[in-house]
Scaffold this motif. Structure first.
Motif, PDB file in Angstrom:
ATOM      1  N   ALA A 316      36.642  11.626  12.048  1.00 22.86           N
ATOM      2  CA  ALA A 316      36.276  10.291  12.531  1.00 22.86           C
ATOM      3  C   ALA A 316      36.630   9.238  11.483  1.00 22.86           C
ATOM      4  CB  ALA A 316      34.788  10.233  12.852  1.00 22.86           C
ATOM      5  N   HIS A 317      36.291   9.521  10.217  1.00 24.09           N
ATOM      6  CA  HIS A 317      36.613   8.581   9.127  1.00 24.09           C
ATOM      7  C   HIS A 317      36.759   9.349   7.822  1.00 24.09           C
ATOM      8  CE1 HIS A 317      32.289   9.062   8.713  1.00 24.09           C
ATOM      9  NE2 HIS A 317      32.073   8.369   9.823  1.00 24.09           N
ATOM     10  N   PHE A 318      37.909   9.159   7.215  1.00 22.72           N
ATOM     11  CA  PHE A 318      38.185   9.814   5.928  1.00 22.72           C
ATOM     12  C   PHE A 318      38.365   8.686   4.913  1.00 22.72           C
ATOM     13  CE2 PHE A 318      41.256  11.584   2.836  1.00 22.72           C
ATOM     14  CZ  PHE A 318      40.546  12.709   2.438  1.00 22.72           C
ATOM     15  N   LEU A 319      37.498   8.644   3.899  1.00 25.87           N
ATOM     16  CA  LEU A 319      37.415   7.481   2.997  1.00 25.87           C
ATOM     17  C   LEU A 319      37.875   7.814   1.583  1.00 25.87           C
ATOM     18  CD1 LEU A 319      33.767   6.284   3.819  1.00 25.87           C
ATOM     19  CD2 LEU A 319      35.835   5.972   5.148  1.00 25.87           C
ATOM     20  N   HIS A 320      38.135   6.770   0.827  1.00 26.95           N
ATOM     21  CA  HIS A 320      38.358   6.932  -0.617  1.00 26.95           C
ATOM     22  C   HIS A 320      37.059   7.479  -1.218  1.00 26.95           C
ATOM     23  CE1 HIS A 320      39.499   6.158  -4.699  1.00 26.95           C
ATOM     24  NE2 HIS A 320      40.638   5.617  -4.323  1.00 26.95           N
ATOM     25  N   PRO A 321      37.154   8.512  -2.067  1.00 27.13           N
ATOM     26  CA  PRO A 321      35.902   9.135  -2.525  1.00 27.13           C
ATOM     27  C   PRO A 321      35.196   8.387  -3.657  1.00 27.13           C
ATOM     28  CG  PRO A 321      37.775  10.319  -3.433  1.00 27.13           C
ATOM     29  CD  PRO A 321      38.338   9.244  -2.538  1.00 27.13           C
ATOM     30  N   VAL A 322      35.795   7.286  -4.139  1.00 30.10           N
ATOM     31  CA  VAL A 322      35.269   6.708  -5.376  1.00 30.10           C
ATOM     32  C   VAL A 322      33.809   6.292  -5.272  1.00 30.10           C
ATOM     33  CG1 VAL A 322      36.085   4.365  -4.913  1.00 30.10           C
ATOM     34  CG2 VAL A 322      35.672   5.097  -7.252  1.00 30.10           C
ATOM     35  N   ALA A 323      33.418   5.761  -4.119  1.00 30.70           N
ATOM     36  CA  ALA A 323      32.028   5.306  -4.029  1.00 30.70           C
ATOM     37  C   ALA A 323      31.104   6.418  -3.538  1.00 30.70           C
ATOM     38  CB  ALA A 323      31.956   4.099  -3.105  1.00 30.70           C
ATOM     39  N   GLY A 324      31.643   7.630  -3.323  1.00 29.21           N
ATOM     40  CA  GLY A 324      30.802   8.767  -2.915  1.00 29.21           C
ATOM     41  C   GLY A 324      30.095   8.502  -1.600  1.00 29.21           C
ATOM     42  N   GLN A 374      29.060   1.870   9.759  1.00 31.44           N
ATOM     43  CA  GLN A 374      30.414   2.387   9.502  1.00 31.44           C
ATOM     44  C   GLN A 374      31.320   1.285   8.972  1.00 31.44           C
ATOM     45  OE1 GLN A 374      32.419   4.782  12.356  1.00 31.44           O
ATOM     46  NE2 GLN A 374      30.764   6.239  12.570  1.00 31.44           N
ATOM     47  N   GLN A 375      31.268   0.098   9.604  1.00 28.11           N
ATOM     48  CA  GLN A 375      32.146  -0.989   9.158  1.00 28.11           C
ATOM     49  C   GLN A 375      31.839  -1.379   7.717  1.00 28.11           C
ATOM     50  OE1 GLN A 375      31.588  -4.017  12.110  1.00 28.11           O
ATOM     51  NE2 GLN A 375      32.937  -2.996  13.560  1.00 28.11           N
ATOM     52  N   LEU A 376      30.537  -1.508   7.398  1.00 27.32           N
ATOM     53  CA  LEU A 376      30.140  -1.898   6.034  1.00 27.32           C
ATOM     54  C   LEU A 376      30.598  -0.855   5.015  1.00 27.32           C
ATOM     55  CD1 LEU A 376      26.421  -3.117   6.072  1.00 27.32           C
ATOM     56  CD2 LEU A 376      28.425  -4.363   5.283  1.00 27.32           C
ATOM     57  N   THR A 377      30.313   0.409   5.323  1.00 26.53           N
ATOM     58  CA  THR A 377      30.581   1.478   4.355  1.00 26.53           C
ATOM     59  C   THR A 377      32.077   1.706   4.171  1.00 26.53           C
ATOM     60  OG1 THR A 377      28.534   2.494   5.093  1.00 26.53           O
ATOM     61  CG2 THR A 377      29.978   3.864   3.767  1.00 26.53           C
ATOM     62  N   ILE A 378      32.814   1.669   5.282  1.00 31.93           N
ATOM     63  CA  ILE A 378      34.266   1.880   5.198  1.00 31.93           C
ATOM     64  C   ILE A 378      34.896   0.713   4.443  1.00 31.93           C
ATOM     65  CG2 ILE A 378      36.399   2.024   6.573  1.00 31.93           C
ATOM     66  CD1 ILE A 378      34.569   3.527   8.703  1.00 31.93           C
ATOM     67  N   GLY A 379      34.449  -0.508   4.732  1.00 34.70           N
ATOM     68  CA  GLY A 379      34.973  -1.692   4.033  1.00 34.70           C
ATOM     69  C   GLY A 379      34.693  -1.610   2.547  1.00 34.70           C
ATOM     70  N   PHE A 380      33.491  -1.189   2.190  1.00 37.42           N
ATOM     71  CA  PHE A 380      33.070  -1.060   0.788  1.00 37.42           C
ATOM     72  C   PHE A 380      33.968  -0.046   0.066  1.00 37.42           C
ATOM     73  CE2 PHE A 380      30.026   1.047  -2.189  1.00 37.42           C
ATOM     74  CZ  PHE A 380      29.626  -0.056  -2.920  1.00 37.42           C
ATOM     75  N   SER A 381      34.187   1.112   0.685  1.00 36.85           N
ATOM     76  CA  SER A 381      34.992   2.164   0.044  1.00 36.85           C
ATOM     77  C   SER A 381      36.462   1.776  -0.033  1.00 36.85           C
ATOM     78  CB  SER A 381      34.894   3.479   0.822  1.00 36.85           C
ATOM     79  OG  SER A 381      33.593   3.955   0.787  1.00 36.85           O
ATOM     80  N   ASP A 382      36.926   0.973   0.936  1.00 37.07           N
ATOM     81  CA  ASP A 382      38.349   0.636   0.996  1.00 37.07           C
ATOM     82  C   ASP A 382      38.704  -0.518   0.067  1.00 37.07           C
ATOM     83  OD1 ASP A 382      40.982   0.768   2.083  1.00 37.07           O
ATOM     84  OD2 ASP A 382      40.534  -1.001   3.283  1.00 37.07           O
ATOM     85  N   ARG A 383      37.767  -1.480  -0.103  1.00 38.12           N
ATOM     86  CA  ARG A 383      38.149  -2.689  -0.841  1.00 38.12           C
ATOM     87  C   ARG A 383      37.888  -2.606  -2.325  1.00 38.12           C
ATOM     88  NH1 ARG A 383      35.357  -5.368   3.480  1.00 38.12           N
ATOM     89  NH2 ARG A 383      36.775  -5.043   5.222  1.00 38.12           N
TER      90      ARG A 383
END
Ligand SMILES: Cc1cc2nc3c(=O)[nH]c(=O)nc-3n(C[C@H](O)[C@H](O)[C@H](O)COP(=O)(O)OP(=O)(O)OC[C@H]3O[C@@H](n4cnc5c(N)ncnc54)[C@H](O)[C@@H]3O)c2cc1C
Length: 425
Positions: A316-324, A374-383
């Motif tokens: 469903a969503h695969f994110l940058h792992p930096v923010a865990g 989801q929008q908040l968390t994905i945005g946080f990890s992506d930006r």
């Protein structure tokens, strides 16, 4: 561990395909919130009797930072009491920018609204988490089918028709399963999503995460470090001691073209490069384990629900792992899905047996509930990673101002802490 086999054709309420962190957690949550639901979990890899030898992609040599909100969920499931034995508490998070003296920190004592049992979170090695989840599943009615590779899915008026066979046994007769709700949890680059015509949006980061366990000369004191460098972010997460040695899990983001060189360094050269890049905030690095590399991208499914279908986890969503955040977000998704179904089951007068967990209204209600987080968390990890990786003076000034804000403004810090802890909703 008991492995189960299915009869030739079986009707069930929910079939979860993929027994990684997402699928196994959802199975536990459904069993908890929806008693009476008939659930099957299908995993392509065999599950050994000795759960300690579990060999699934989710439960490899990585460690996972589990946020306070997720610890609450595990506590409610009764898993935390066993997990805490393998967990290192995070009592402070320190965020810093290489080349600048400014740093900001969050502490469990100060951010009590974003804490669980005096912790901002806890770090658990995935190899310990997997066996615990599977042991907890043994105490539920969930039917675990493994090794069971789902080869085909057809959506029907009644839900989904799956066909599966033991992985690698192409000549074996396929068994079939009719489920009112199919949950796809088969990981990133999901073949099942492709088969179902679900497209993904992707952003290539041109980076790899190098992951290893490092030995520290001094105690980490429960501090998790987020360190931003001009070549990518690094996270150093506290781990429980082993044989009296202090340890931490390192996630080091390297640019494409550089990661293989870093991963191929001798232990001595790796440690010296690490020390130079990370600095001395955690003291001296004295050992490094085997280094594994993970290619990074942002991958988002364009649809997460359809009638009779839901997607959870990396597919469903695969994110940058930096923010865990990846697994923490997934756990909150799974918790919400199980609660929405559980509520529908217990509504007075509801004919749940007829409408079932795959009903579109129900799944859309779940999706509406999850969109904001989801929008908040994905945005946080992506930006965050590109902001901190930029060599631009303007962005450099902005991130220093951001760190300053975090360091000085209690409201901003508390908001940041609650978002990171998964408690911001
Ligand atoms: C380097 C790194 C560090 C991370 N650190 C953190 C962290 O600190 N905190 C955090 O919250 N998140 C973190 N994450 C994210 C976290 O790892 C993911 O959220 C988690 O792995 C999600 O797993 P999954 O179950 O969706 O997918 P997977 O782990 O890929 O599991 C999918 C499962 O499906 C099975 N499968 C696939 N196809 C089929 C089929 N056809 N039939 C049957 N079974 C099938 C596979 O065998 C597998 O077991 C990190 C990620 C990375 C890359």
């Amino acid at each position: 561990m008991t492995q189960h086999t299915a009869a030739a054709t079986t009707d069930i309420d929910v079939a979860i395909v993929g027994g990684g962190m997402a699928g196994a957690s959802l199975a536990l949550l459904l069993a908890h919130h929806c008693p009476g639901l008939n659930i099957a979990l299908l995993e392509r890899h065999p599950l050994p009797d000795d759960t300690a030898a579990l060999n699934l992609p989710s439960f490899d040599t990585r460690a996972t930072a589990i946020a306070a909100g997720s610890l609450q969920i595990f506590d409610e499931l009764g898993v935390w009491s066993a997990l805490r034995e393998y967990a290192a508490p995070i009592t402070r998070v320190q965020v810093s920018d290489r080349g600048h003296s400014m740093s900001a920190s969050l502490s469990a004592a100060r951010e009590s609204a974003a804490s669980f049992a005096g912790m901002l979170g806890a770090v658990v090695e995935n190899a310990a988490l997997g066996p615990l989840l599977y042991r907890a599943l043994e105490n539920t009615g969930v039917r675990v089918l493994a090794p069971a590779e789902v080869a085909d899915v057809v959506m029907t008026a009644a839900g989904a028709q799956l066909s599966w066979r033991p992985a690698g046994a192409e000549t074996a007769t396929a068994e079939s399963l009719q489920a009112r709700l199919l949950v796809v949890a088969d990981g990133v680059d999901s073949p099942l999503c492709r088969r179902l015509g679900i497209a993904t949006e992707e952003v290539a980061y041109h980076q790899h995460a190098l992951v290893t366990t490092v030995g520290l000369q001094q105690d980490h004191g429960g501090v998790a470090f987020e360190r931003f460098t001009e070549r990518g972010p690094m996270a150093l997460l506290p781990l429980p001691q082993r044989d009296g040695g202090h340890r931490a899990a390192l996630v080091w983001t390297c640019e494409e073209g550089d990661w293989e060189r870093v991963a191929g360094l001798s232990e001595k050269d790796f440690l010296s490069h690490l020390q130079q890049t990370f600095g001395w905030r955690a003291g001296r690095f004295v050992r490094a384990g085997q280094v594994q590399g993970y290619p990074l991208k942002l991958s988002l499914a364009r649809e997460q629900v359809r009638r009779g279908l839901a997607l959870v986890g990396n597919c469903a969503h695969f994110l940058h792992p930096v923010a865990g955040q990846g697994f923490n977000l997934t756990l909150r998704d799974c918790d919400a899905l199980a609660r929405v179904i559980g509520r529908a089951m217990s509504e007075p007068g509801a004919d749940f047996r007829q409408s079932g967990p795959g009903e579109l209204n129900l799944l859309e209600a779940y999706w509406r509930e999850r969109q904001h987080d989801q929008q908040l968390t994905i945005g946080f990890s992506d930006r965050i990673p590109p902001l901190f990786a930029s060599r631009s003076l303007l962005l450099g000034g902005l991130r220093q101002a951001g760190l300053l804000g975090l360091a000085l403004a209690p409201a901003l810090r508390a908001g940041f802490a609650r978002q990171a802890a998964g408690l911001a909703l």
